[in-house]
Design a protein around this motif. Structure first.
Motif, PDB file in Angstrom:
ATOM      1  N   ASP A 176      47.659  39.727 127.655  1.00 12.25           N
ATOM      2  CA  ASP A 176      47.319  40.753 126.672  1.00 12.25           C
ATOM      3  C   ASP A 176      46.144  41.672 127.261  1.00 12.25           C
ATOM      4  O   ASP A 176      46.261  42.935 127.095  1.00 12.25           O
ATOM      5  CB  ASP A 176      47.105  40.480 125.394  1.00 12.25           C
ATOM      6  CG  ASP A 176      45.705  39.579 125.267  1.00 12.25           C
ATOM      7  OD1 ASP A 176      44.919  39.526 126.138  1.00 12.25           O
ATOM      8  OD2 ASP A 176      45.582  38.837 124.085  1.00 12.25           O
ATOM      9  N   THR A 177      45.449  41.118 128.193  1.00 10.46           N
ATOM     10  CA  THR A 177      44.425  41.866 128.862  1.00 10.46           C
ATOM     11  C   THR A 177      44.236  41.363 130.352  1.00 10.46           C
ATOM     12  O   THR A 177      44.298  40.295 130.611  1.00 10.46           O
ATOM     13  CB  THR A 177      43.010  41.754 128.232  1.00 10.46           C
ATOM     14  OG1 THR A 177      43.040  42.135 126.937  1.00 10.46           O
ATOM     15  CG2 THR A 177      41.996  42.743 129.199  1.00 10.46           C
ATOM     16  N   LEU A 178      44.118  42.235 131.266  1.00 15.66           N
ATOM     17  CA  LEU A 178      43.997  42.061 132.611  1.00 15.66           C
ATOM     18  C   LEU A 178      42.896  42.787 133.227  1.00 15.66           C
ATOM     19  O   LEU A 178      43.222  44.048 133.216  1.00 15.66           O
ATOM     20  CB  LEU A 178      45.343  42.222 133.498  1.00 15.66           C
ATOM     21  CG  LEU A 178      45.268  41.962 135.013  1.00 15.66           C
ATOM     22  CD1 LEU A 178      44.979  40.431 135.307  1.00 15.66           C
ATOM     23  CD2 LEU A 178      46.481  42.450 135.598  1.00 15.66           C
ATOM     24  N   ARG A 179      41.775  42.404 133.729  1.00 13.14           N
ATOM     25  CA  ARG A 179      40.932  43.090 134.283  1.00 13.14           C
ATOM     26  C   ARG A 179      40.539  42.786 135.746  1.00 13.14           C
ATOM     27  O   ARG A 179      40.637  41.623 136.068  1.00 13.14           O
ATOM     28  CB  ARG A 179      39.419  42.735 133.719  1.00 13.14           C
ATOM     29  CG  ARG A 179      39.198  43.349 132.374  1.00 13.14           C
ATOM     30  CD  ARG A 179      37.891  43.102 131.861  1.00 13.14           C
ATOM     31  NE  ARG A 179      37.801  43.641 130.503  1.00 13.14           N
ATOM     32  CZ  ARG A 179      36.866  43.053 129.501  1.00 13.14           C
ATOM     33  NH1 ARG A 179      36.079  42.052 130.022  1.00 13.14           N
ATOM     34  NH2 ARG A 179      36.931  43.475 128.653  1.00 13.14           N
ATOM     35  N   ILE A 180      40.574  43.809 136.753  1.00 14.12           N
ATOM     36  CA  ILE A 180      40.200  43.548 138.016  1.00 14.12           C
ATOM     37  C   ILE A 180      39.260  44.251 138.552  1.00 14.12           C
ATOM     38  O   ILE A 180      39.192  45.437 138.225  1.00 14.12           O
ATOM     39  CB  ILE A 180      41.600  43.529 138.735  1.00 14.12           C
ATOM     40  CG1 ILE A 180      42.879  42.843 138.299  1.00 14.12           C
ATOM     41  CG2 ILE A 180      41.414  43.499 140.359  1.00 14.12           C
ATOM     42  CD1 ILE A 180      44.078  43.113 139.164  1.00 14.12           C
ATOM     43  N   ASN A 181      38.364  43.677 139.148  1.00 14.17           N
ATOM     44  CA  ASN A 181      36.847  44.322 139.553  1.00 14.17           C
ATOM     45  C   ASN A 181      37.183  44.238 141.075  1.00 14.17           C
ATOM     46  O   ASN A 181      37.191  43.139 141.719  1.00 14.17           O
ATOM     47  CB  ASN A 181      35.864  43.872 139.102  1.00 14.17           C
ATOM     48  CG  ASN A 181      35.600  43.915 137.882  1.00 14.17           C
ATOM     49  OD1 ASN A 181      34.624  43.350 137.192  1.00 14.17           O
ATOM     50  ND2 ASN A 181      36.163  44.645 137.171  1.00 14.17           N
ATOM     51  N   PHE A 182      37.129  45.407 141.955  1.00 18.21           N
ATOM     52  CA  PHE A 182      37.361  45.258 143.431  1.00 18.21           C
ATOM     53  C   PHE A 182      36.112  45.529 144.111  1.00 18.21           C
ATOM     54  O   PHE A 182      35.414  46.575 144.122  1.00 18.21           O
ATOM     55  CB  PHE A 182      38.540  46.633 143.775  1.00 18.21           C
ATOM     56  CG  PHE A 182      39.586  46.440 143.261  1.00 18.21           C
ATOM     57  CD1 PHE A 182      40.763  45.645 143.724  1.00 18.21           C
ATOM     58  CD2 PHE A 182      40.010  47.056 142.067  1.00 18.21           C
ATOM     59  CE1 PHE A 182      42.012  45.407 143.078  1.00 18.21           C
ATOM     60  CE2 PHE A 182      41.358  46.957 141.383  1.00 18.21           C
ATOM     61  CZ  PHE A 182      42.230  46.030 141.843  1.00 18.21           C
ATOM     62  N   ALA A 183      35.480  44.226 144.254  1.00 12.76           N
ATOM     63  CA  ALA A 183      34.259  44.262 144.881  1.00 12.76           C
ATOM     64  C   ALA A 183      34.220  44.831 146.487  1.00 12.76           C
ATOM     65  O   ALA A 183      32.935  45.479 147.084  1.00 12.76           O
ATOM     66  CB  ALA A 183      33.378  42.856 144.858  1.00 12.76           C
ATOM     67  N   ALA A 184      35.361  44.699 147.219  1.00 14.05           N
ATOM     68  CA  ALA A 184      35.175  45.050 148.743  1.00 14.05           C
ATOM     69  C   ALA A 184      36.557  44.860 148.925  1.00 14.05           C
ATOM     70  O   ALA A 184      37.550  44.050 148.570  1.00 14.05           O
ATOM     71  CB  ALA A 184      34.522  43.969 149.524  1.00 14.05           C
TER      72      ALA A 184
END
Length: 183
Positions: free
Chosen positions: A154-162
């Protein structure tokens, strides 16, 4: 708008994704019509927000997404200042985003397991790093077939650090607390 890939490449600059959050209330079924509305919002420091609204064939919202983009200098692989690109983005401050800015990936308590992944050719995009869509695939793969068969995200979070480049071995860390997962 004059700030697409071809225009930016003249200055050796490209768009890259920094954060993404997708929220789904329902999923379309095979044969369903889905429309996507997207629009940028005003610059936030060096970040360019863009929002998406997903609607079914009856015009009902079934999901939304928020993304934060930045500019990358291809020569030194560092963030490039917004410069004239910021002026090219329309002032959509009169529009209401379907959600807040994409959030950070929360810690999830629980036993952690690790998986190793090395990018393959089909993981790469034209910028010669792992394409942002592949991270979602990797996360779903890490959750496993049984979880993905039993549940829909229902929720997908992606943080692209590098950025991840070819031949870099990546360690995926998976933790779970009930129906909350972190990869």
């Amino acid at each position: 708008l004059g700030c697409g890939r071809d225009a930016l490449l003249k200055d050796r600059i490209v768009w890259v994704l920094s954060r993404s959050e997708v929220r789904m209330a329902a999923y379309p079924q095979p044969g369903d019509t889905v429309t996507v509305e997207t629009f940028p919002m005003p610059l936030r420091r060096w970040f360019f927000p863009r929002y998406f609204v997903f609607r079914n064939g009856r015009g009902e919202q079934i999901g939304c997404a928020g993304t934060l983009w930045l500019l990358l200098n291809l020569d030194d692989r560092k963030m490039a200042p917004p410069g004239s690109v910021a002026a090219a983005i329309p002032d959509n401050s009169d529009l209401t985003p379907p959600m807040g800015l994409p959030g950070t990936v929360d810690e999830v308590p629980g036993e952690e397991r690790t998986l190793l992944r090395t990018p393959q050719y089909f993981d790469l995009d034209v910028n010669q790093h792992v394409n942002n869509t592949r991270y979602a695939d990797w996360a779903c793969d890490a959750l496993g077939v049984e979880v993905m068969r039993a549940y829909c995200l229902d929720t997908l979070r992606i943080n692209f650090a590098a950025e991840v480049r070819p031949d870099q071995e990546i360690t995926l860390r998976v933790s779970r607390d009930g129906l909350l997962y972190r990869v």
